[in-house]
Design a protein around this motif. Sequence first.
Motif, PDB file in Angstrom:
ATOM      1  N   ILE A 158      27.110   0.791  -8.688  1.00 37.73           N
ATOM      2  CA  ILE A 158      26.408   1.655  -7.721  1.00 37.73           C
ATOM      3  C   ILE A 158      25.531   2.676  -8.439  1.00 37.73           C
ATOM      4  O   ILE A 158      24.479   3.081  -7.940  1.00 37.73           O
ATOM      5  CB  ILE A 158      27.421   2.349  -6.786  1.00 37.73           C
ATOM      6  N   GLN A 159      25.946   3.084  -9.619  1.00 41.66           N
ATOM      7  CA  GLN A 159      25.162   4.055 -10.377  1.00 41.66           C
ATOM      8  C   GLN A 159      23.771   3.511 -10.747  1.00 41.66           C
ATOM      9  O   GLN A 159      22.863   4.282 -11.080  1.00 41.66           O
ATOM     10  CB  GLN A 159      25.908   4.429 -11.659  1.00 41.66           C
ATOM     11  N   LEU A 160      23.581   2.193 -10.686  1.00 45.54           N
ATOM     12  CA  LEU A 160      22.288   1.585 -11.020  1.00 45.54           C
ATOM     13  C   LEU A 160      21.328   1.585  -9.842  1.00 45.54           C
ATOM     14  O   LEU A 160      20.145   1.270 -10.018  1.00 45.54           O
ATOM     15  CB  LEU A 160      22.486   0.133 -11.486  1.00 45.54           C
ATOM     16  N   ALA A 161      21.817   1.926  -8.652  1.00 44.35           N
ATOM     17  CA  ALA A 161      21.022   1.768  -7.431  1.00 44.35           C
ATOM     18  C   ALA A 161      19.735   2.583  -7.480  1.00 44.35           C
ATOM     19  O   ALA A 161      19.751   3.787  -7.731  1.00 44.35           O
ATOM     20  CB  ALA A 161      21.856   2.176  -6.217  1.00 44.35           C
ATOM     21  N   HIS A 162      18.605   1.924  -7.269  1.00 48.53           N
ATOM     22  CA  HIS A 162      17.300   2.563  -7.123  1.00 48.53           C
ATOM     23  C   HIS A 162      16.331   1.539  -6.558  1.00 48.53           C
ATOM     24  O   HIS A 162      16.421   0.358  -6.864  1.00 48.53           O
ATOM     25  CB  HIS A 162      16.790   3.106  -8.457  1.00 48.53           C
ATOM     26  N   LYS A 163      15.412   2.021  -5.741  1.00 49.06           N
ATOM     27  CA  LYS A 163      14.454   1.132  -5.093  1.00 49.06           C
ATOM     28  C   LYS A 163      13.246   0.881  -6.007  1.00 49.06           C
ATOM     29  O   LYS A 163      12.735   1.795  -6.642  1.00 49.06           O
ATOM     30  CB  LYS A 163      13.976   1.751  -3.769  1.00 49.06           C
ATOM     31  N   LEU A 164      12.779  -0.378  -6.054  1.00 47.72           N
ATOM     32  CA  LEU A 164      11.569  -0.740  -6.786  1.00 47.72           C
ATOM     33  C   LEU A 164      10.403  -0.851  -5.807  1.00 47.72           C
ATOM     34  O   LEU A 164      10.588  -1.254  -4.660  1.00 47.72           O
ATOM     35  CB  LEU A 164      11.745  -2.076  -7.513  1.00 47.72           C
ATOM     36  N   THR A 165       9.211  -0.486  -6.273  1.00 49.20           N
ATOM     37  CA  THR A 165       8.024  -0.714  -5.455  1.00 49.20           C
ATOM     38  C   THR A 165       7.717  -2.217  -5.452  1.00 49.20           C
ATOM     39  O   THR A 165       8.285  -2.988  -6.242  1.00 49.20           O
ATOM     40  CB  THR A 165       6.823   0.048  -6.011  1.00 49.20           C
ATOM     41  N   THR A 166       6.811  -2.617  -4.579  1.00 50.50           N
ATOM     42  CA  THR A 166       6.450  -4.042  -4.501  1.00 50.50           C
ATOM     43  C   THR A 166       5.904  -4.535  -5.832  1.00 50.50           C
ATOM     44  O   THR A 166       6.276  -5.624  -6.306  1.00 50.50           O
ATOM     45  CB  THR A 166       5.402  -4.253  -3.390  1.00 50.50           C
ATOM     46  N   ASP A 167       5.037  -3.748  -6.452  1.00 49.63           N
ATOM     47  CA  ASP A 167       4.449  -4.149  -7.740  1.00 49.63           C
ATOM     48  C   ASP A 167       5.519  -4.193  -8.825  1.00 49.63           C
ATOM     49  O   ASP A 167       5.534  -5.116  -9.663  1.00 49.63           O
ATOM     50  CB  ASP A 167       3.330  -3.186  -8.142  1.00 49.63           C
ATOM     51  N   GLU A 168       6.397  -3.199  -8.840  1.00 46.89           N
ATOM     52  CA  GLU A 168       7.474  -3.184  -9.839  1.00 46.89           C
ATOM     53  C   GLU A 168       8.392  -4.388  -9.662  1.00 46.89           C
ATOM     54  O   GLU A 168       8.831  -4.994 -10.660  1.00 46.89           O
ATOM     55  CB  GLU A 168       8.279  -1.891  -9.717  1.00 46.89           C
ATOM     56  N   LYS A 170       7.603  -7.333  -8.456  1.00 46.16           N
ATOM     57  CA  LYS A 170       6.915  -8.533  -8.931  1.00 46.16           C
ATOM     58  C   LYS A 170       6.953  -8.618 -10.456  1.00 46.16           C
ATOM     59  O   LYS A 170       7.200  -9.690 -11.025  1.00 46.16           O
ATOM     60  CB  LYS A 170       5.466  -8.532  -8.440  1.00 46.16           C
ATOM     61  N   VAL A 171       6.708  -7.484 -11.101  1.00 46.48           N
ATOM     62  CA  VAL A 171       6.692  -7.462 -12.569  1.00 46.48           C
ATOM     63  C   VAL A 171       8.067  -7.811 -13.123  1.00 46.48           C
ATOM     64  O   VAL A 171       8.203  -8.649 -14.032  1.00 46.48           O
ATOM     65  CB  VAL A 171       6.245  -6.070 -13.077  1.00 46.48           C
ATOM     66  N   GLN A 172       9.114  -7.189 -12.591  1.00 47.16           N
ATOM     67  CA  GLN A 172      10.461  -7.422 -13.100  1.00 47.16           C
ATOM     68  C   GLN A 172      10.949  -8.834 -12.789  1.00 47.16           C
ATOM     69  O   GLN A 172      11.645  -9.446 -13.600  1.00 47.16           O
ATOM     70  CB  GLN A 172      11.434  -6.390 -12.512  1.00 47.16           C
ATOM     71  N   THR A 173      10.565  -9.371 -11.614  1.00 46.03           N
ATOM     72  CA  THR A 173      10.956 -10.746 -11.266  1.00 46.03           C
ATOM     73  C   THR A 173      10.287 -11.737 -12.214  1.00 46.03           C
ATOM     74  O   THR A 173      10.919 -12.700 -12.680  1.00 46.03           O
ATOM     75  CB  THR A 173      10.559 -11.058  -9.812  1.00 46.03           C
ATOM     76  N   SER A 174       9.004 -11.506 -12.477  1.00 47.88           N
ATOM     77  CA  SER A 174       8.282 -12.379 -13.406  1.00 47.88           C
ATOM     78  C   SER A 174       8.916 -12.329 -14.790  1.00 47.88           C
ATOM     79  O   SER A 174       9.050 -13.353 -15.463  1.00 47.88           O
ATOM     80  CB  SER A 174       6.815 -11.948 -13.473  1.00 47.88           C
ATOM     81  N   LEU A 175       9.312 -11.128 -15.201  1.00 47.76           N
ATOM     82  CA  LEU A 175       9.934 -10.967 -16.520  1.00 47.76           C
ATOM     83  C   LEU A 175      11.296 -11.651 -16.572  1.00 47.76           C
ATOM     84  O   LEU A 175      11.644 -12.284 -17.574  1.00 47.76           O
ATOM     85  CB  LEU A 175      10.074  -9.483 -16.838  1.00 47.76           C
ATOM     86  N   LEU A 176      12.068 -11.535 -15.484  1.00 52.51           N
ATOM     87  CA  LEU A 176      13.393 -12.162 -15.462  1.00 52.51           C
ATOM     88  C   LEU A 176      13.295 -13.675 -15.608  1.00 52.51           C
ATOM     89  O   LEU A 176      14.150 -14.300 -16.237  1.00 52.51           O
ATOM     90  CB  LEU A 176      14.102 -11.803 -14.153  1.00 52.51           C
ATOM     91  N   ASN A 177      12.256 -14.263 -15.025  1.00 47.58           N
ATOM     92  CA  ASN A 177      12.081 -15.721 -15.058  1.00 47.58           C
ATOM     93  C   ASN A 177      11.287 -16.189 -16.284  1.00 47.58           C
ATOM     94  O   ASN A 177      10.963 -17.371 -16.397  1.00 47.58           O
ATOM     95  CB  ASN A 177      11.373 -16.183 -13.784  1.00 47.58           C
ATOM     96  N   GLN A 178      10.936 -15.247 -17.151  1.00 46.01           N
ATOM     97  CA  GLN A 178      10.133 -15.582 -18.313  1.00 46.01           C
ATOM     98  C   GLN A 178      10.932 -16.424 -19.317  1.00 46.01           C
ATOM     99  O   GLN A 178      12.082 -16.132 -19.627  1.00 46.01           O
ATOM    100  CB  GLN A 178       9.644 -14.305 -19.005  1.00 46.01           C
ATOM    101  N   LYS A 179      10.301 -17.491 -19.778  1.00 46.97           N
ATOM    102  CA  LYS A 179      10.906 -18.340 -20.802  1.00 46.97           C
ATOM    103  C   LYS A 179      10.349 -17.961 -22.180  1.00 46.97           C
ATOM    104  O   LYS A 179       9.229 -17.474 -22.304  1.00 46.97           O
ATOM    105  CB  LYS A 179      10.605 -19.814 -20.525  1.00 46.97           C
ATOM    106  N   ILE A 180      11.129 -18.209 -23.196  1.00 46.66           N
ATOM    107  CA  ILE A 180      10.666 -17.954 -24.559  1.00 46.66           C
ATOM    108  C   ILE A 180       9.639 -19.017 -24.923  1.00 46.66           C
ATOM    109  O   ILE A 180       9.907 -20.216 -24.842  1.00 46.66           O
ATOM    110  CB  ILE A 180      11.838 -17.960 -25.549  1.00 46.66           C
TER     111      ILE A 180
END
Length: 419
Positions: A158-168, A170-180
């Motif tokens: 719960i201590q991690l809870a924070h809202k991301l903006t739409t742009d943020e 998208k950026v973090q989702t793209s990074l999570l799915n990034q392959k080496i």
Amino acid sequence: MINKVDLPADRFENPYLENLKAKNFIFGKNGTGKTSISHAILKQYNDQFDIHLFEGFNSVVGDNHILDAISLGTKNASVQPLIEATQKELVEINKDLEPLDDQGTNTYSKLQHIKEQVKQQEKSLDDCYIKSAKKIKNEHQKLVNNFNYNKNCFIKDIQLAHKLTTDEFKVQTSLLNQKILGKVNEVHFPTIEPSNYLQTVNKILEAKPIKLALINFRSKEDQEWARKGLFLHKHSDGEYEQTCSFCGSPLSSERIEELNSYFSDEVKELEIRINNVQEQLKQLKKSISNIMLLDENSFYSKFKQQVTEFNLQVETAKTGYMNFLNKLSENIQTKKKDVFTHVDPINNNIVESLISFNELQQSHNTLLSLNTKYGNNLDESINNARIQLLGNQIAIQLDAFQYTRECQECCVKRETSPA
């Protein structure tokens, strides 16, 4: 030792009691002043001596029926009434803290009611934790990296809870799915100083070989045809054919000498220079046309915009250099058709708009270095993206449950609970 005692003037004729000894006995009937004398001694000398008065057994003995005991001493006896009053209050308080037989209300019943409310509130929170953990585990498994994600894990996160903006997001989702990614194919730019080529070509254009013989040709094509024919009729030993291979007419030594004079060594040297430059320009255009663009798919998403901008610069540079080299080739070809014809030199301004290949090479090297460094640290970046997205998902679940309001209500109920 006490030698003298001041007596109250309102009840004694003699205001002093004098000539006292180490031990004194004062006796008399009731009401004659014995108690007044003892109180006078206590008042006058209490600060100098430890004085104790005996005023009957009631002053030193207290009867405690509850404890089935007696208390001795003046102080204990004086507080006995307070003890009894307090004990009565305790009895009433204990009744207030015990369950009632009827449907009345006391502190105990209020406490039980609040405890029940707190219990229900805590159960509601517990349901929130369970449902939220289950939803994240089933629908966002990549965010938790834990097949046993449960309510305890959710509470800890719960201590991690924070809202991301739409742009943020998208950026973090793209990074999570990034392959080496693998190694990037490098681009190498030719080393070229356009001003040097311009200067070389302009020198050729400005060259004015002298015609040593006066021969009139009907056209430049005839002139070029004669020059090539002279070369074709020459033997390896330096001698020439006596008869023209094309028309069969005799070739006099005078005519051959005139032609050699017309096409002098200066002209030949100029032609050689022209051919050499043309070959250089040809090779240079080939190397420029072979310059490849960077493959966007070989770069991480963070650098794709930079790759696009870089490739646009490369395309612009290639177009500029090809136009420049074509201009040089066209002008020098004009000179080659008739080396005796004057051709205006090319203006130096043509090189000012050209993009430096050296600068492009440096930008290329920097971009590749950043991409490689990013790839080396990708594991850490992906984990950070996972944490960011997990915090966002936790915030969504808590907002849906109105977690902040529920927690505040639970805290209020606990604080208002009777002690």
